[in-house]
Design a protein around this motif. Structure first.
Motif, PDB file in Angstrom:
ATOM      1  N   PRO A 225       0.808  -1.236   0.000  1.00 16.64           N
ATOM      2  CA  PRO A 225       0.000   0.000   0.000  1.00 16.64           C
ATOM      3  C   PRO A 225       0.835   1.277   0.000  1.00 16.64           C
ATOM      4  O   PRO A 225       0.514   2.227  -0.722  1.00 16.64           O
ATOM      5  CB  PRO A 225      -0.829  -0.130   1.283  1.00 16.64           C
ATOM      6  CG  PRO A 225      -0.921  -1.601   1.523  1.00 16.64           C
ATOM      7  CD  PRO A 225       0.364  -2.178   1.035  1.00 16.64           C
ATOM      8  N   GLU A 226       1.920   1.298   0.774  1.00 12.61           N
ATOM      9  CA  GLU A 226       2.715   2.526   0.821  1.00 12.61           C
ATOM     10  C   GLU A 226       3.456   2.750  -0.507  1.00 12.61           C
ATOM     11  O   GLU A 226       3.573   3.890  -0.977  1.00 12.61           O
ATOM     12  CB  GLU A 226       3.722   2.485   1.985  1.00 12.61           C
ATOM     13  CG  GLU A 226       4.729   1.349   1.953  1.00 12.61           C
ATOM     14  CD  GLU A 226       4.182   0.050   2.544  1.00 12.61           C
ATOM     15  OE1 GLU A 226       4.987  -0.885   2.728  1.00 12.61           O
ATOM     16  OE2 GLU A 226       2.962  -0.006   2.826  1.00 12.61           O
ATOM     17  N   SER A 227       3.916   1.661  -1.139  1.00 12.77           N
ATOM     18  CA  SER A 227       4.592   1.789  -2.438  1.00 12.77           C
ATOM     19  C   SER A 227       3.602   2.209  -3.511  1.00 12.77           C
ATOM     20  O   SER A 227       3.923   3.028  -4.384  1.00 12.77           O
ATOM     21  CB  SER A 227       5.255   0.465  -2.823  1.00 12.77           C
ATOM     22  OG  SER A 227       6.245   0.099  -1.891  1.00 12.77           O
ATOM     23  N   LYS A 228       2.396   1.673  -3.430  1.00 12.31           N
ATOM     24  CA  LYS A 228       1.355   2.024  -4.391  1.00 12.31           C
ATOM     25  C   LYS A 228       1.015   3.503  -4.295  1.00 12.31           C
ATOM     26  O   LYS A 228       0.927   4.205  -5.317  1.00 12.31           O
ATOM     27  CB  LYS A 228       0.116   1.163  -4.132  1.00 12.31           C
ATOM     28  CG  LYS A 228      -1.090   1.531  -4.980  1.00 12.31           C
ATOM     29  CD  LYS A 228      -2.297   0.676  -4.601  1.00 12.31           C
ATOM     30  CE  LYS A 228      -3.541   1.136  -5.333  1.00 12.31           C
ATOM     31  NZ  LYS A 228      -4.728   0.332  -4.958  1.00 12.31           N
ATOM     32  N   GLN A 229       0.841   3.988  -3.061  1.00 10.39           N
ATOM     33  CA  GLN A 229       0.497   5.389  -2.864  1.00 10.39           C
ATOM     34  C   GLN A 229       1.632   6.300  -3.331  1.00 10.39           C
ATOM     35  O   GLN A 229       1.408   7.326  -3.989  1.00 10.39           O
ATOM     36  CB  GLN A 229       0.198   5.641  -1.375  1.00 10.39           C
ATOM     37  CG  GLN A 229      -0.355   7.015  -1.067  1.00 10.39           C
ATOM     38  CD  GLN A 229      -1.708   7.246  -1.720  1.00 10.39           C
ATOM     39  OE1 GLN A 229      -2.493   6.323  -1.903  1.00 10.39           O
ATOM     40  NE2 GLN A 229      -1.975   8.500  -2.088  1.00 10.39           N
ATOM     41  N   TRP A 230       2.879   5.907  -3.000  1.00  9.23           N
ATOM     42  CA  TRP A 230       4.044   6.702  -3.431  1.00  9.23           C
ATOM     43  C   TRP A 230       4.138   6.737  -4.952  1.00  9.23           C
ATOM     44  O   TRP A 230       4.425   7.790  -5.545  1.00  9.23           O
ATOM     45  CB  TRP A 230       5.312   6.100  -2.842  1.00  9.23           C
ATOM     46  CG  TRP A 230       6.567   6.797  -3.303  1.00  9.23           C
ATOM     47  CD1 TRP A 230       7.138   7.904  -2.752  1.00  9.23           C
ATOM     48  CD2 TRP A 230       7.373   6.438  -4.435  1.00  9.23           C
ATOM     49  NE1 TRP A 230       8.257   8.277  -3.443  1.00  9.23           N
ATOM     50  CE2 TRP A 230       8.436   7.392  -4.494  1.00  9.23           C
ATOM     51  CE3 TRP A 230       7.320   5.437  -5.388  1.00  9.23           C
ATOM     52  CZ2 TRP A 230       9.414   7.346  -5.481  1.00  9.23           C
ATOM     53  CZ3 TRP A 230       8.298   5.388  -6.365  1.00  9.23           C
ATOM     54  CH2 TRP A 230       9.334   6.327  -6.413  1.00  9.23           C
ATOM     55  N   LEU A 231       3.867   5.613  -5.609  1.00  8.93           N
ATOM     56  CA  LEU A 231       3.961   5.526  -7.062  1.00  8.93           C
ATOM     57  C   LEU A 231       2.921   6.431  -7.720  1.00  8.93           C
ATOM     58  O   LEU A 231       3.229   7.151  -8.690  1.00  8.93           O
ATOM     59  CB  LEU A 231       3.767   4.072  -7.506  1.00  8.93           C
ATOM     60  CG  LEU A 231       3.971   3.766  -8.995  1.00  8.93           C
ATOM     61  CD1 LEU A 231       5.392   4.114  -9.420  1.00  8.93           C
ATOM     62  CD2 LEU A 231       3.687   2.296  -9.279  1.00  8.93           C
ATOM     63  N   LEU A 232       1.711   6.444  -7.180  1.00 10.06           N
ATOM     64  CA  LEU A 232       0.660   7.292  -7.735  1.00 10.06           C
ATOM     65  C   LEU A 232       1.026   8.768  -7.605  1.00 10.06           C
ATOM     66  O   LEU A 232       0.875   9.547  -8.557  1.00 10.06           O
ATOM     67  CB  LEU A 232      -0.673   7.008  -7.022  1.00 10.06           C
ATOM     68  CG  LEU A 232      -1.374   5.698  -7.379  1.00 10.06           C
ATOM     69  CD1 LEU A 232      -2.508   5.414  -6.404  1.00 10.06           C
ATOM     70  CD2 LEU A 232      -1.916   5.768  -8.806  1.00 10.06           C
ATOM     71  N   GLN A 233       1.502   9.164  -6.438  1.00  5.55           N
ATOM     72  CA  GLN A 233       1.845  10.572  -6.216  1.00  5.55           C
ATOM     73  C   GLN A 233       3.048  10.983  -7.059  1.00  5.55           C
ATOM     74  O   GLN A 233       3.085  12.062  -7.646  1.00  5.55           O
ATOM     75  CB  GLN A 233       2.128  10.801  -4.735  1.00  5.55           C
ATOM     76  CG  GLN A 233       0.913  10.635  -3.839  1.00  5.55           C
ATOM     77  CD  GLN A 233       1.259  10.754  -2.366  1.00  5.55           C
ATOM     78  OE1 GLN A 233       2.435  10.787  -1.982  1.00  5.55           O
ATOM     79  NE2 GLN A 233       0.232  10.785  -1.515  1.00  5.55           N
TER      80      GLN A 233
END
Length: 689
Positions: A225-233
């Protein structure tokens, strides 16, 4: 010793099936991929250090797509077991197209080895491939073979047994400089070092870029989840974009540069010959002349060439019956074996030579490259009936069997086209109808050849093929105008080159299809023949130490037939024909075994053939029961009636609904009854009997 799994992957018409047949021989089995109705063909290579299970994946031009067969290829490559490997089949004369798909497979991080087919065609066309350069550039091992002749197959088997011959080189092409740098930075930040994770990252970037070809969020969801959120931003803060169209373009640049180094061309005189042949077979007039001439020639062969082997099979069955008759005492068991089992099943075995000839002819058309051209030729004609050329090959495949033809409609992405093709495919003359047609035609059209060489029976059979084809198109138009009103899809087809057919491959295919016909139809016919025998001899009486059986008219089946006979009279049928019609709703070919059981009782000669018995049958007024008018009426009934439980079950599975098989059964059977009645009544008014 555990067996390892190798998936056979490649484009359609790349020689994959021929190679599969060479590698596995007759050690094949057919089933379905787990959870779906896509056919799976697998086979064993056992003459290596360890058994190798080869699975032939559906041919496709690339990963993804809406059709079920393309989806299953992609899903298997994506979720394959770690110890499974990929043998990619590359067509030597379509390298650019084949390499596009190969690069996609390499992108996924699968262990791959490549085999290039059509070695013989390369030599004929004076084309040479620098195999060493291809190996170096792609980072995979490459074998050059001739799948048709088998040259290089034994070396390939030994090659496949070694794990070290399968490499995982990873992605070989690059995005535009800006996107490639950004991708490299993302891989570093996310600590991505393996090829499969990079593949998931690229698919996630396509999803974030709103690429219309990538709507699957599972790749993005595979990250924490944290990598996914970072990737989107991170990605939204940039102006980069990753799209499938750009990927195809970049791969094309890479492939063209690669082939410029690895291919050498010389003069190609065969191209002019190919163009001249295409100018004939694709001509808007002469192309149809060629197609229908080939079909007419086929039906002439079915009667002329198959006559001798059919007679040999008939004589063999008679010999078995005579032997049993001499060795066994009279009684119910002897009657069951002679009249029930041998009379019923033997009547179908007789037609195997003609069914095999049909499969051989269709195999020759497909492997030679003509079938694709016939599909292209028919596209404009089928467009007038609301269909595209994509529907033609499933329809023509129905000439062998409607079940695989209906399954073959999975390649049609347009739902309206696909459902319409499913609904009309059973109207095409199939192999199950051949025993029925040949029996009827051989009985009522027993006349000398026209002009000394045109077999009348073959011409009638060709007429039944045309009737089925025309009727299917008319019904297709009705369905498209009333039920399936969505616009037809475009038809884009790459014409394959002309090829000398692989007779080994055709033999394996014909053998499998004939055995499947005998196994599926034979079981049904055996069971029904035994039931019919019971109904044809019972009730029985035991008097003077002897079982006395009933006459055919007073038996259970005779009483049933007499009851339904008045309803059949408008079509020109008697009770025996009526019983055979009822039993044939399980499978059309059961009609022949039913007639054999029914006419096996009360015949004038013990060893006469079924056709001879039918010709001797008389009406109460002394006229022949099997007149040409009755024969034509019965032919039309079997041409239109829905008489195959397997077909209806397949329609149910493919449409995911009970509605469409019910609609198909209703419209086809109603059409059969109406047409048969109309023909017989009009014939009587015109003075025929």
């Amino acid at each position: 010793m555990t067996e390892k799994t190798i998936y056979l992957v490649g484009n359609p018409n790349c020689g994959k099936t021929t190679l599969f047949n060479h590698l596995t021989g007759l050690r094949q089995k057919t089933g379905n991929f787990s959870g779906v109705t896509v056919e799976q063909k697998s086979g064993l290579i056992i003459d290596t250090n360890q058994p190798i299970n080869i699975i032939d994946l559906p041919g496709t031009y690339g990963i993804g797509g809406k059709t079920e067969d393309k989806k299953i290829t992609f899903e298997i490559l994506l979720s394959r077991k770690p110890n499974s490997q990929i043998l990619y089949v590359l067509d030597a004369l379509n390298l650019e197209r084949g390499l596009q798909f190969l690069l996609q497979v390499l992108d996924m991080g699968a262990p791959v080895s490549v085999v290039i087919t059509m070695k013989d065609v390369l030599e004929k066309k004076n084309i040479s491939i620098d195999i060493a350069r291809l190996k170096s550039e792609l980072g995979v091992n490459i074998q050059l073979i001739n799948a048709k002749s088998g040259e290089g197959i034994e070396e390939l088997k030994s090659f496949l047994s070694s794990e070290s011959n399968f490499n995982t080189p990873g992605r070989k092409w690059n995005w535009e400089t800006r996107e490639e740098k950004h991708l490299s930075q993302l891989k570093t930040d996310l600590n991505i070092t393996d090829t499969k994770s990079e593949f998931f990252l690229i698919q996630s970037l396509k999803f974030i870029s709103n690429d219309p070809s990538q709507k699957d969020e599972r790749y993005l969801n595979s990250f924490p989840p944290e990598s996914k959120q970072w990737l989107l931003q991170n990605f939204k803060a940039t102006d980069h974009s990753f799209h499938y169209q750009e990927e195809i373009l970049r791969k094309s640049f890479y492939i063209k540069q690669l082939l410029a180094k690895a291919l050498n061309f010389s003069n190609n005189p065969t191209q002019q010959v190919t163009s001249k042949i295409d100018s004939m077979v694709l001509h808007p007039f002469w192309g149809f002349v060629v197609f229908f001439s080939l079909m007419a020639f086929l039906f002439q062969l079915l009667f002329s060439w198959a006559e001798l082997p059919m007679k040999m099979i008939e004589d063999g069955i008679r010999l078995i019956q005579d032997t049993i008759s001499l060795q066994m005492p009279d009684g119910l068991l002897k009657s069951l074996l002679l009249d029930g089992v041998l009379g019923g099943v033997g009547s179908i075995v007789v037609f195997v030579p003609q069914i095999a000839l049909l499969f051989i002819f269709l195999g020759l058309l497909e492997e030679s490259g003509y079938l694709a051209r016939a599909s292209f030729l028919m596209d404009k004609t089928m467009g007038r009936f609301g269909l595209s050329g994509k529907s033609f090959i499933p329809l023509l495949s129905s000439a062998a069997c409607a079940v695989p033809a209906i399954m073959g409609t999975r390649t049609i992405e347009n739902k309206s086209d696909r459902f319409t093709t499913i609904m009309i495919s059973p109207l095409i003359m199939c192999s199950a109808r051949y025993p029925v047609y040949i029996l009827i035609v051989g009985t009522v059209f027993n006349v000398p050849p026209l002009f000394g060489f045109f077999n009348i029976q073959g011409l009638v059979l060709f007429g039944m093929f045309v009737l089925g084809m025309v009727t299917s198109l008319i019904m297709g138009l009705i369905f498209r105008r009333t039920v399936f009103k969505e616009d037809s899809s475009y038809f884009i087809l790459e014409l394959p080159r002309y090829m000398t057919p692989s007779f080994r491959s055709i033999f394996v295919s014909v053998y499998q299809k004939v055995m499947a016909f005998l196994q599926s139809a034979g079981q049904i016919i055996l069971y029904i023949s035994i039931i019919l025998w019971f109904l044809s001899v019972f009730p029985v009486k035991y008097q003077n130490d002897v079982w006395e059986t009933s006459s055919i008219e007073s038996s259970y089946i005779g009483q049933t037939g007499k009851f339904i006979e008045p309803a059949l009279a408008p079509m020109g049928f008697d009770w025996k024909i009526g019983i055979s019609m009822l039993t044939s709703f399980a499978a059309r070919e059961v009609m022949v075994s039913t007639m054999a059981v029914l006419y096996g009782f009360g015949g004038d000669e013990e060893n006469e053939t079924l056709r001879e018995q039918l010709r001797k049958e008389k009406k109460p007024d002394g006229s022949p029961r099997w007149s040409p008018l009755t024969g034509i009426s019965l032919l039309v009934f079997f041409a239109f009636a829905s008489q195959c439980m397997s077909t209806l079950a397949t329609v149910r599975k493919e449409t995911q609904s009970i509605l469409w098989p019910m609609v198909q059964f209703t419209y086809m059977t109603s059409l059969a009854i109406f047409s048969s009645t109309l023909i017989y009544q009009v014939g009587k008014l015109l003075g025929f009997s």
